[in-house]
Design a protein around this motif. Structure first.
Motif, PDB file in Angstrom:
ATOM      1  N   ASN A  22       0.842  -1.190   0.000  1.00 20.42           N
ATOM      2  CA  ASN A  22       0.000   0.000   0.000  1.00 20.42           C
ATOM      3  C   ASN A  22       0.884   1.249   0.000  1.00 20.42           C
ATOM      4  O   ASN A  22       2.086   1.163  -0.273  1.00 20.42           O
ATOM      5  CB  ASN A  22      -0.969  -0.028   1.187  1.00 20.42           C
ATOM      6  N   SER A  23       0.308   2.395   0.319  1.00 28.92           N
ATOM      7  CA  SER A  23       1.059   3.650   0.241  1.00 28.92           C
ATOM      8  C   SER A  23       2.173   3.749   1.274  1.00 28.92           C
ATOM      9  O   SER A  23       3.038   4.615   1.175  1.00 28.92           O
ATOM     10  CB  SER A  23       0.101   4.835   0.401  1.00 28.92           C
TER      11      SER A  23
ATOM     12  N   PRO B  16      -1.982   5.316   7.957  1.00 28.51           N
ATOM     13  CA  PRO B  16      -2.567   5.985   9.124  1.00 28.51           C
ATOM     14  C   PRO B  16      -3.902   6.646   8.771  1.00 28.51           C
ATOM     15  O   PRO B  16      -4.092   7.165   7.664  1.00 28.51           O
ATOM     16  CB  PRO B  16      -1.520   7.040   9.500  1.00 28.51           C
ATOM     17  N   GLN B  17      -4.822   6.603   9.727  1.00 28.90           N
ATOM     18  CA  GLN B  17      -6.126   7.245   9.616  1.00 28.90           C
ATOM     19  C   GLN B  17      -6.947   6.751   8.420  1.00 28.90           C
ATOM     20  O   GLN B  17      -7.772   7.490   7.873  1.00 28.90           O
ATOM     21  CB  GLN B  17      -5.966   8.772   9.535  1.00 28.90           C
ATOM     22  N   SER B  18      -6.739   5.513   8.020  1.00 31.24           N
ATOM     23  CA  SER B  18      -7.523   4.960   6.919  1.00 31.24           C
ATOM     24  C   SER B  18      -8.763   4.248   7.463  1.00 31.24           C
ATOM     25  O   SER B  18      -8.733   3.689   8.554  1.00 31.24           O
ATOM     26  CB  SER B  18      -6.690   3.991   6.079  1.00 31.24           C
ATOM     27  N   PHE B  19      -9.838   4.259   6.674  1.00 29.76           N
ATOM     28  CA  PHE B  19     -11.077   3.600   7.053  1.00 29.76           C
ATOM     29  C   PHE B  19     -11.228   2.285   6.294  1.00 29.76           C
ATOM     30  O   PHE B  19     -10.744   2.143   5.160  1.00 29.76           O
ATOM     31  CB  PHE B  19     -12.282   4.493   6.737  1.00 29.76           C
ATOM     32  N   GLY B  20     -11.887   1.317   6.921  1.00 33.51           N
ATOM     33  CA  GLY B  20     -12.104   0.044   6.251  1.00 33.51           C
ATOM     34  C   GLY B  20     -13.006  -0.850   7.076  1.00 33.51           C
ATOM     35  O   GLY B  20     -13.511  -0.447   8.136  1.00 33.51           O
TER      36      GLY B  20
ATOM     37  N   PRO C  18      -8.467  -9.282  -8.417  1.00 26.84           N
ATOM     38  CA  PRO C  18      -7.916  -7.936  -8.213  1.00 26.84           C
ATOM     39  C   PRO C  18      -9.023  -6.944  -7.867  1.00 26.84           C
ATOM     40  O   PRO C  18     -10.053  -6.886  -8.549  1.00 26.84           O
ATOM     41  CB  PRO C  18      -7.282  -7.604  -9.572  1.00 26.84           C
ATOM     42  N   VAL C  19      -8.822  -6.185  -6.793  1.00 25.85           N
ATOM     43  CA  VAL C  19      -9.770  -5.161  -6.362  1.00 25.85           C
ATOM     44  C   VAL C  19      -8.969  -3.927  -5.965  1.00 25.85           C
ATOM     45  O   VAL C  19      -8.125  -4.007  -5.062  1.00 25.85           O
ATOM     46  CB  VAL C  19     -10.641  -5.641  -5.184  1.00 25.85           C
ATOM     47  N   GLY C  20      -9.213  -2.793  -6.611  1.00 25.91           N
ATOM     48  CA  GLY C  20      -8.436  -1.598  -6.327  1.00 25.91           C
ATOM     49  C   GLY C  20      -6.964  -1.856  -6.572  1.00 25.91           C
ATOM     50  O   GLY C  20      -6.563  -2.330  -7.634  1.00 25.91           O
ATOM     51  N   SER C  21      -6.157  -1.598  -5.560  1.00 25.58           N
ATOM     52  CA  SER C  21      -4.707  -1.854  -5.645  1.00 25.58           C
ATOM     53  C   SER C  21      -4.321  -3.146  -4.943  1.00 25.58           C
ATOM     54  O   SER C  21      -3.133  -3.395  -4.724  1.00 25.58           O
ATOM     55  CB  SER C  21      -3.936  -0.679  -5.019  1.00 25.58           C
ATOM     56  N   GLY C  22      -5.319  -3.955  -4.584  1.00 23.35           N
ATOM     57  CA  GLY C  22      -5.034  -5.158  -3.827  1.00 23.35           C
ATOM     58  C   GLY C  22      -5.625  -6.403  -4.458  1.00 23.35           C
ATOM     59  O   GLY C  22      -6.041  -6.411  -5.624  1.00 23.35           O
ATOM     60  N   LEU C  23      -5.652  -7.468  -3.669  1.00 18.68           N
ATOM     61  CA  LEU C  23      -6.131  -8.765  -4.117  1.00 18.68           C
ATOM     62  C   LEU C  23      -7.156  -9.287  -3.122  1.00 18.68           C
ATOM     63  O   LEU C  23      -6.834  -9.493  -1.945  1.00 18.68           O
ATOM     64  CB  LEU C  23      -4.963  -9.748  -4.232  1.00 18.68           C
TER      65      LEU C  23
ATOM     66  N   THR D 123      -7.953   5.138  -3.829  1.00 17.90           N
ATOM     67  CA  THR D 123      -7.973   3.724  -4.173  1.00 17.90           C
ATOM     68  C   THR D 123      -8.186   2.916  -2.906  1.00 17.90           C
ATOM     69  O   THR D 123      -8.205   3.461  -1.798  1.00 17.90           O
ATOM     70  CB  THR D 123      -6.666   3.292  -4.870  1.00 17.90           C
ATOM     71  N   SER D 124      -8.364   1.629  -3.061  1.00 18.02           N
ATOM     72  CA  SER D 124      -8.509   0.740  -1.907  1.00 18.02           C
ATOM     73  C   SER D 124      -7.497  -0.385  -2.012  1.00 18.02           C
ATOM     74  O   SER D 124      -6.898  -0.611  -3.070  1.00 18.02           O
ATOM     75  CB  SER D 124      -9.932   0.168  -1.828  1.00 18.02           C
ATOM     76  N   ASN D 125      -7.322  -1.096  -0.913  1.00 17.23           N
ATOM     77  CA  ASN D 125      -6.394  -2.215  -0.872  1.00 17.23           C
ATOM     78  C   ASN D 125      -6.916  -3.206   0.162  1.00 17.23           C
ATOM     79  O   ASN D 125      -7.861  -2.903   0.902  1.00 17.23           O
ATOM     80  CB  ASN D 125      -4.975  -1.745  -0.523  1.00 17.23           C
ATOM     81  N   LEU D 126      -6.287  -4.368   0.223  1.00 17.11           N
ATOM     82  CA  LEU D 126      -6.720  -5.402   1.160  1.00 17.11           C
ATOM     83  C   LEU D 126      -5.521  -5.986   1.892  1.00 17.11           C
ATOM     84  O   LEU D 126      -4.404  -6.025   1.358  1.00 17.11           O
ATOM     85  CB  LEU D 126      -7.465  -6.528   0.437  1.00 17.11           C
TER      86      LEU D 126
END
Length: 384
Positions: free
Chosen positions: A265-266, A295-299, A311-316, A372-375
């Motif tokens: 991720n970032s 930091p301070q990310s929602f999920g 593949p979903v967003g920048s993740g799997l 974007t999102s990630n997992l």
């Protein structure tokens, strides 16, 4: 892009070994001993393999593990605190048949104690009595979190991870508590009521600890945690110094198995998903936690009965159809980039009462920088 077809995850409980596994002992500076039949009246002790410490090294053996993917011995060497030589810790990968050193990982740390491998292959150690160190052998990297109650640098530690995922450490200093539990996420230490001093420490997953005892009980000792009874293994003082212990079969009481790794991720890292507690329905004490989040990310957490790769967003996404959102409200990673979430096995979104033998796959889905999102990585948990 290569697409991987989803497949059903076999929902079968982990098979337990039918007989006691061999106990391996790191002893006498240059060898690994094997103790068999330790629950009987006449256990046997023999040399499993001898190995060579790198030439010129003044480090001592501090830890022993068996690599879960290759079966090789992993031996931790660490310099003596206060020694004259400026030397770094090393992890030797040793062929368990020939004793040949296959590779060496050097760590810029100078007093590592304890050494334990978790179900996902990650290694843990204690650095100078101050920090809990997590070691990724495959990537050649490590990270540290401060212990809430720093200990003296001169202590020798034994370490084990029990069936709940909590870390237990023992120390041989004559002052203060001799045993603590350590939260692997934040380093919080909780003292335990025991007077046992030990080198090496290993849990059998059945309420017993094995360690190298001190007078008046020497050799290798079995401690029953329910009763406090100490039972020496006959003839085990033949192993000489006990630096570390490791069972042939790893404890897998939590019924947890990695499904997939996370994409970066970032922060530059992949968010990991880990557990505390057990998969026992009656205890209902399973806790999920994810770290290395922005930091301070929602999920929120996802759960489903099958494995799949999409593949979903920048993740799997590693949960196959059907997936369900578990946490009803968005969670926030705060300034530490971590999330902790208590699972209620009786309110899983797929409905119905929990059933022993059923497997649930968990993963954390979160917002990342740049819209974007990630997992996180994903784990399969078999209910018991």
């Amino acid at each position: 892009m290569l697409a991987l077809a989803p497949f059903a995850l076999t929902a079968a409980p982990v098979a337990l070994p039918q007989q006691e596994p061999d106990l391996f002992v790191l002893a006498r500076l240059d060898r690994v001993m094997k103790v068999s039949g330790y629950d009987g009246p006449n256990p046997t002790t023999e040399t499993a393999v001898t190995y060579s410490i790198p030439p010129g090294s003044q480090a001592f053996p501090r830890g022993l593990e068996i690599d879960r993917s290759t079966g090789d011995f992993l031996i931790l060497l660490s310099p003596i605190p206060g020694g004259l030589a400026v030397e770094e810790a090393q992890i030797l990968r040793v062929d368990r048949v020939t004793g040949q050193t296959l590779s060496i990982m050097t760590l810029p740390l100078f007093d590592l104690d304890g050494f334990e491998q978790r179900y996902d292959g990650e290694l843990f150690a204690i650095d100078s009595g101050r920090d809990l160190v997590r070691i990724d052998l495959a990537q050649g990297t490590f990270s540290s979190v401060p212990l809430s109650s720093p200990l003296t640098q001169e202590d020798l530690f034994g370490m084990t991870i029990d069936e709940t995922g909590m870390i237990t450490v023992n120390r041989i200093s004559g002052l203060g508590p001799h045993r603590y539990t350590v939260d692997p996420l934040d380093g919080t230490m909780t003292p335990m009521d025991t007077s046992a001093r030990a080198m090496g420490l290993e849990s059998d997953g059945n309420g017993r600890l094995f360690y190298g005892g001190f007078l008046p009980v020497s050799g290798i000792v079995i401690e029953d945690l329910a009763t406090g009874t100490l039972t020496p293994i006959p003839g085990s003082n033949a192993t000489s110094n006990v630096y570390a212990l490791q069972f042939e079969e790893p404890v897998d009481g939590e019924g947890v198995h990695p499904v997939c790794d996370a994409l970066p991720n970032s922060t530059g890292l992949g968010a990991t998903l880990e557990v505390l507690g057990t998969s026992e329905i009656a205890r209902n004490d399973l806790t999920l936690y994810s770290r290395d989040l922005p930091p301070q990310s929602f999920g929120y957490f996802l759960v489903g009965p099958n494995v799949g790769f999409l593949p979903v967003g920048s993740g799997l996404l590693c949960i196959g159809v059907p997936q369900a959102r578990y946490s009803l409200f968005p969670l926030n990673s705060g300034t530490s980039g971590t999330i902790r979430f208590e699972v209620d096995l009786f309110s899983l979104p797929n409905g119905g009462a929990p059933v022993a033998g059923r497997t649930e796959v968990f993963q954390y889905w979160y917002r990342d920088v740049g819209s974007t999102s990630n997992l996180s990585s994903a784990l399969a948990v078999t209910l018991r």
